[in-house]
Scaffold this motif. Structure first.
Motif, short mmCIF file in Angstrom:
data_model
loop_
_atom_site.label_atom_id
_atom_site.label_comp_id
_atom_site.label_asym_id
_atom_site.label_seq_id
_atom_site.Cartn_x
_atom_site.Cartn_y
_atom_site.Cartn_z
N ASN A 36 0.83 -1.21 0.00
CA ASN A 36 0.00 0.00 0.00
C ASN A 36 0.86 1.26 0.00
O ASN A 36 0.53 2.27 -0.64
CB ASN A 36 -0.93 0.01 1.21
N GLU A 37 1.98 1.21 0.70
CA GLU A 37 2.88 2.36 0.75
C GLU A 37 3.50 2.62 -0.62
O GLU A 37 3.58 3.76 -1.08
CB GLU A 37 3.98 2.13 1.79
N ILE A 38 3.93 1.52 -1.27
CA ILE A 38 4.49 1.66 -2.62
C ILE A 38 3.45 2.22 -3.58
O ILE A 38 3.74 3.08 -4.41
CB ILE A 38 5.02 0.31 -3.11
N GLN A 39 2.23 1.73 -3.46
CA GLN A 39 1.16 2.19 -4.35
C GLN A 39 0.87 3.67 -4.13
O GLN A 39 0.66 4.43 -5.09
CB GLN A 39 -0.11 1.37 -4.10
N SER A 40 0.87 4.10 -2.86
CA SER A 40 0.58 5.51 -2.56
C SER A 40 1.66 6.45 -3.07
O SER A 40 1.40 7.63 -3.32
CB SER A 40 0.41 5.70 -1.05
N GLU A 41 2.89 5.93 -3.25
CA GLU A 41 4.00 6.74 -3.72
C GLU A 41 4.10 6.78 -5.24
O GLU A 41 4.94 7.49 -5.80
CB GLU A 41 5.31 6.22 -3.13
N ASN A 42 3.24 5.98 -5.92
CA ASN A 42 3.29 5.90 -7.38
C ASN A 42 1.87 6.06 -7.93
O ASN A 42 1.06 5.13 -7.88
CB ASN A 42 3.87 4.56 -7.83
N ASP A 43 1.56 7.24 -8.44
CA ASP A 43 0.20 7.58 -8.86
C ASP A 43 -0.33 6.66 -9.96
O ASP A 43 -1.54 6.42 -10.04
CB ASP A 43 0.14 9.03 -9.33
N ASP A 44 0.54 6.17 -10.82
CA ASP A 44 0.08 5.36 -11.95
C ASP A 44 0.10 3.86 -11.64
O ASP A 44 -0.03 3.04 -12.54
CB ASP A 44 0.95 5.64 -13.18
N LEU A 45 0.25 3.50 -10.36
CA LEU A 45 0.38 2.09 -9.98
C LEU A 45 -0.84 1.61 -9.21
O LEU A 45 -1.31 2.28 -8.28
CB LEU A 45 1.63 1.90 -9.12
#
Length: 285
Positions: free
Chosen positions: A228-237
């Motif tokens: 979830n943290e990685i997703q929140s840091e990457n808008d297109d993910l």
């Protein structure tokens, strides 16, 4: 009240083996103690790729003493015409360790029989566990088992250590040449080596300090939080969570770290189903 902590340290177990083996340990200890009439509180069991553990709290220190009545031969056989015990009646009392003073006639659905009472002193819990732990470890069911070196033991993977602690002291036994102790080990690469523990609290704390997230649900949540943290840091993910895959990777490592990688888009020309199946079954991502 007492407690008991058992850990079986192994080489890396297949991910799909860990949860069923832990559940089997929990059920086996529960049935063993219940059948023997030894009271206990809660049983926790779990594992990582390098260990299976079970912890039992609020254990009674011994089995309850009890008195039981045992029915023997028919009264017509156990007593003579004068009401004295026959050879058969005395033989029954001796074979069952009955006090002859407790012998009496009892009426049953089948007629009149000889019966007597005997006192059974409860066994000590530590002694009972000591006698039965090895057979419980050997009875853990695995999809596949193996032998190694010159050992006779069959297990999912080679066993390297056994931690066995009852009330702060080592509950000693030997499993095919491996002696139990109060020593466990942390992460294979990110730990200090041998760790001495006295109870479940110190076991959990010291494993965490040595980079082992010992609890399956905690490892799973840690992975979810990192995704979830990685997703929140990457808008297109957008991370598409696969519960089956998540369960698998949670049992592939003792301390998970989620990372974001990439590869050339030309490798995405195959159908989605082919790509996803390969990623999930072979690369585990």
């Amino acid at each position: 009240m007492s407690y008991y902590l058992l850990e079986i340290g192994t080489e890396e177990l297949p991910a799909s083996f860990i949860n069923p083996a832990a559940e089997s340990l929990k059920e086996s200890f529960s049935k063993l103690l219940e059948n023997k009439g030894i009271g206990f509180g809660d049983i926790q069991a779990g594992g990582t790729p390098r260990r299976l553990y079970v912890y039992i709290d609020n254990l009674n220190e011994k089995q309850d003493d009890k008195e039981e009545e045992i029915v023997g031969p028919p009264a017509s056989v156990a007593f003579d015409e004068n009401g004295n015990l026959t050879k058969a009646g005395r033989g029954f009392a001796k074979s069952k360790s009955l006090d002859e003073k407790s012998l009496k006639r009892v009426n049953t659905d089948r007629g009149e029989y000889l019966a007597g009472k005997r006192f059974l002193k409860g066994v000590r819990t530590d002694e009972f566990l000591q006698e039965n732990v090895v057979s419980l470890i050997k009875s853990i069911p695995f999809q596949k088992s193996m032998r190694w070196s010159d050992k006779n033991l069959k297990f999912a993977r080679p066993v390297h250590w056994i931690l066995s602690v009852y009330n702060g002291d080592v509950l000693g036994f030997e499993l095919d040449g491996i002696k139990s102790s109060d020593i466990t080990y942390g992460h294979r690469f990110m730990s200090e080596g041998a760790i001495r523990v006295k109870d479940f609290d110190s076991y959990c704390r010291k494993l965490l300090e040595n980079n082992v997230v010992y609890d399956f649900d905690s490892r799973k949540k840690l992975i979810e939080d990192q995704l979830n943290e990685i997703q929140s840091e990457n808008d297109d993910l957008i991370v598409q969570t696969d519960e089956e895959l998540l369960d698998s990777v949670a049992n592939l490592v003792e301390k998970p770290f989620a990372v974001l990688g990439s590869f050339s888009k030309e490798f995405l020309e195959l159908p989605d189903e082919v790509l996803i199946t390969s990623m999930k079954n072979h690369q585990k991502y």
